[in-house]
Enzyme design. Structure first.
Site: not given
Ligand SMILES: Cc1cc2nc3c(=O)[nH]c(=O)nc-3n(C[C@H](O)[C@H](O)[C@H](O)COP(=O)(O)O)c2cc1C
Length: 326
Positions: A104, A204
């Site tokens: 995060c 991811n």
């Molecule tokens: C609104 C939002 C909230 C997120 N909350 C978390 C979280 O609580 N824990 C975490 O490990 N990653 C969190 N992420 C990151 C996502 O799990 C992920 O790693 C990141 O968005 C990249 O993947 P994507 O390209 O499929 O979105 C969050 C991302 C967004 C956009």
């Protein structure tokens, strides 16, 4: 353990629904599971919040009874993870795994030494995994980014340390902390980590379509994939990806499927949180669901201002027409 054992699925390549703070509550997680996610993650949950018995923290964890819910924890003290896992294991008997947040980037998390700040202290990160493993009866996994900023960072060394400490799997979002969401998820780095580790590695970042899923797996050799932003307003992505991975024809959801999913998500949330909160929390999802409809500005504004169930029903009637036109 193989990925399918860790994530308790009969699929060789698990497709996971990512943890998302403020998004993946119980109602949305249920929708994701019903639409083909192999497992779902809670929003990140504070170890300290669990230890202080904070009711709001516990509300983030509602399980599905089928061991398909992973709880993601954040903190930075090994003993806090041990105590938090102990508290959770006494309270729930159907959790899938514990995942530790080491990715995060949010300033308020980072400055406390949590989330991506752990990338700066590999020894502490390993101690946390060891501590979690020493008490956990279920798998312990880690979700990480590939560094702090643009300076050189030993991401394979960090991930290997997690493996030595006992992590059962690692999910890699191929961006640094500094990048937040800019640039793209670096598939080469994910592949290097995959090649360096013997435990499963989940890829991811930036998977928004079946094609993205397929090429991510090809480019990284990962054991599974995790989707976050791509599932917003589109829980059907899991079914489409599964079909593509199995070489089957891709099914598009009908307009009725789409509106029914929204209604169902709302009704579950209403039962758990009441109309006032459920409606307000649904607004952002509605905006995601209408994305892609042409000239949707007025629909979006309406979505953001709905006040109650009957206004929602009115909006869903209009959405049905607009989805049919699309
Ligand atoms: C609104 C939002 C909230 C997120 N909350 C978390 C979280 O609580 N824990 C975490 O490990 N990653 C969190 N992420 C990151 C996502 O799990 C992920 O790693 C990141 O968005 C990249 O993947 P994507 O390209 O499929 O979105 C969050 C991302 C967004 C956009």
């Amino acid at each position: 353990m193989k990925a399918k054992e860790i994530f308790r699925t009969d699929k060789d390549i698990p497709v996971l629904a990512a943890p998302m703070a403020g998004v993946t509550d119980h109602s949305f997680r249920t929708i994701l599971l019903e639409n083909g996610a192999d497992c779902v993650y809670t929003e990140m949950v504070s170890c300290k919040g669990l230890l202080y018995g904070n009711q709001k923290t516990f509300e983030l964890i509602k399980t599905d009874g089928k061991m398909r819910t992973a709880v993601q924890l954040f903190g930075h003290e090994p003993s806090d993870f041990m105590k938090a896992i102990d508290v959770l294991q006494k309270r729930y008997d159907d959790l899938l795994l514990f995942d530790i947040n080491m990715g995060c980037p949010a300033p308020k998390i980072y400055k406390e030494g949590d989330g991506s700040a752990l990338l700066k202290d590999p020894a502490l990160a390993m101690k946390i995994v060891e501590a979690a493993k020493s008490v956990s009866a279920i798998p312990v996994t880690v979700k990480m980014r590939t560094g702090i900023d643009s300076s050189l960072y030993d991401y394979t060394g960090f991930a290997s340390g997690l493996e030595r400490a006992g992590a059962d799997a690692v999910t890699v979002h191929g961006r640094t902390r500094e990048q937040f969401y800019s640039g793209s998820s670096d598939r080469n780095k994910i592949r290097e980590i995959k090649e360096a580790l013997s435990i499963p590695v989940i890829a991811n970042g930036d998977i928004f379509s079946e094609e993205d899923a397929f090429s991510m797996l090809e480019d990284t050799g990962a054991d599974g994939i995790m989707i976050a932003r791509g599932m917003l307003g589109d829980p059907f992505i899991f079914g489409r990806i599964r079909n593509r991975l199995e070489g089957k024809e891709t099914l598009q959801p009908s307009p009725e499927d789409k509106t029914e999913v929204i209604r169902r998500q709302y009704l579950m949330a209403e039962e758990e949180k009441g109309e006032y909160t459920a409606i307000r929390e649904l607004r952002k999802h509605l905006v995601w669901y209408v994305k892609g409809i042409r000239n949707a500005a007025s629909l979006r504004n309406r979505a953001l201002s709905i006040e109650n169930r009957s206004e929602l029903e009115g909006l869903l009637r209009e959405l049905l027409i607009r989805f049919r036109e699309a």
